[in-house]
Design an enzyme around this catalytic site. Structure first.
Site, mmCIF file in Angstrom:
data_model
loop_
_atom_site.group_PDB
_atom_site.id
_atom_site.type_symbol
_atom_site.label_atom_id
_atom_site.label_comp_id
_atom_site.label_asym_id
_atom_site.label_seq_id
_atom_site.Cartn_x
_atom_site.Cartn_y
_atom_site.Cartn_z
ATOM 1 N N PHE A 72 0.865 -1.180 0.000
ATOM 2 C CA PHE A 72 0.000 0.000 0.000
ATOM 3 C C PHE A 72 0.898 1.224 0.000
ATOM 4 O O PHE A 72 1.569 1.526 0.986
ATOM 5 C CB PHE A 72 -0.945 0.053 1.193
ATOM 6 N N ASP A 90 9.613 2.890 1.754
ATOM 7 C CA ASP A 90 8.416 3.667 2.075
ATOM 8 C C ASP A 90 8.180 3.547 3.574
ATOM 9 O O ASP A 90 7.611 2.577 4.058
ATOM 10 C CB ASP A 90 7.222 3.134 1.289
ATOM 11 N N LYS A 110 2.958 11.323 6.931
ATOM 12 C CA LYS A 110 2.159 11.106 8.131
ATOM 13 C C LYS A 110 2.734 11.791 9.362
ATOM 14 O O LYS A 110 2.484 12.965 9.584
ATOM 15 C CB LYS A 110 1.922 9.612 8.346
#
Length: 401
Positions: free
Chosen positions: A141, A226, A255
């Site tokens: 994801f 990531d 984030k």
């Protein structure tokens, strides 16, 4: 109708149904707790998928944002501003890298990493124009833009959004043999999550990340990590790659970098990699804006103390010990994760992940399900041990039925 019912009905009528949130309407929040419009308090055990690592309304971050709001919030990259150089310098130092390319959202940062790898491949590695390949892992994801869903194996994220962007090769996560076989002279990068979050907090086999690092060096291929969810303290280290002693060629961050206050993301790498860009080739109006830089600088300063990493490591050990005990009771099939991050697979017959999440909501604990039978637990790193234990007790009660 109650205030909650009115808000839910209005959202149902006037917003696109691209999410299926739990039926709670948050009005205020502080630390690890959120309060809804009816005045009910809930323990946040999701932390905005790690965006709220430092909790809701963290005083240091709110004060940094307020101070910057009074000065200047946006200049665009048409001009310099007085927080930009410090942000890039401090973030590069935190990562042990040389250069930073700031964006806003995680998906933008992943897109930036893809573009960077391709450009590096053509200009530095010498891959023929239009032939660059990037290897990714199944069940990944990395976001939901059209290019990113082109290399997703999640049917819900991918279906009906074609035609898809070419140039990606998908291999099983954790499989070095498959990765080696997929590499060609046109491979420019391997893009991986050191721990797969949306897939259910999947930790790769021991030795996998070092193997990826060795293989990519050997074949002159960029290793892109990531760390949008796994990075910045969540796993008990600044970066999840550190658990295996691995330093990638490029970090993709987001984030928690914005402290739960503003969206901030970045690609961080060497001058040899990010130095391929020239003015006009990539950018963002809001990327690296003064408000974002001010908040992110405070996040970086907080991480440099090591306090939050240590807290995630210690509380994470406790979390996984307690969840491990639940796995022996029949209602939990498996527990995975690292630090204050866990994926809990619910046994068949004890409810779906969504049903368990709804029952926990009724007990004033908020988590999120994924892939049918799994719930994810990722509280803010500032949660107290007492609150964590209370939340885990609610989970035990739900699993007892």
């Amino acid at each position: 109708m109650s205030t909650t019912e009115n808000a839910l009905a209005s959202a149902e009528a006037h917003s696109a149904h691209n999410y299926h949130p739990l039926p709670v309407v948050v009005a205020t929040a502080d630390g690890a707790w959120m309060t809804d419009v009816e005045g009910r308090r809930y323990l946040d055990m999701l932390a905005g998928y790690s965006a709220l690592n430092f909790g809701h309304g963290n005083r240091r971050l709110i004060d940094a944002a307020k101070a910057q709001l009074e000065r200047v919030t946006l200049t665009s990259r048409a001009f310099h501003h007085d927080r930009f150089a410090d942000f890039c310098t401090r973030l590069a130092e935190l990562c042990g890298m040389e250069m930073v390319l700031p964006m806003n959202t995680g998906a933008e940062a992943v897109e930036t990493a893809v573009k960077t790898a391709r450009k590096w491949g053509y200009q530095v590695k010498g891959v023929p124009d239009g032939m660059a390949k990037i290897i990714v892992a199944a069940d990944n994801f990395h976001g939901r833009t059209t290019t990113i869903v082109s290399f997703s194996t999640d049917h819900e994220a991918r279906a009906d959004f074609g035609p898809y962007t070419p140039g990606f090769e998908i291999v099983p996560y954790g499989d070095l043999t498959a990765l080696r076989a997929a590499m060609t002279e046109n491979t420019v990068a391997v893009l991986l999550e050191p721990i797969q979050g949306e897939a259910g907090v999947l930790v790769p086999p021991s030795g996998y990340l070092p193997g990826v690092r060795e293989l990519t060096r050997e074949r002159n291929v960029l290793f892109i990590a990531d760390e949008i969810q796994s990075g910045l303290g969540r796993t008990g280290k600044t970066f999840a790659c550190e658990h295996e002693g691995v330093v990638p060629d490029m970090y993709v961050l987001g984030k928690a970098l914005g402290g739960g206050v503003v969206p901030v993301s970045a690609v961080v790498s060497s001058a040899a990699v990010l130095g391929v860009y020239r003015p006009g080739e990539h950018g963002s109006t809001f990327g690296g804006n003064p408000l974002a830089c001010a908040v992110a600088l405070e996040v970086i300063a907080m991480l440099r103390t090591g306090e939050f990493q240590q807290r995630a490591a210690e509380l994470g050990e406790h979390l996984h010990r307690e969840l491990g005990l639940m796995a022996g009771g029949g209602a939990v099939e498996a527990v995975r994760g690292r630090g204050l991050w866990a994926g809990v697979d619910i046994a068949r017959g004890h409810g779906t992940g969504r049903e368990i999440s709804e029952k926990l909501m009724d007990r004033r604990v908020l988590v999120k399900d994924t892939h049918g039978s799994t719930i994810r637990i990722a509280p803010p790193l500032v949660i107290s041990k007492e609150d964590l234990d209370w939340g885990l007790e609610q989970l035990r009660e739900v699993l007892r039925g």
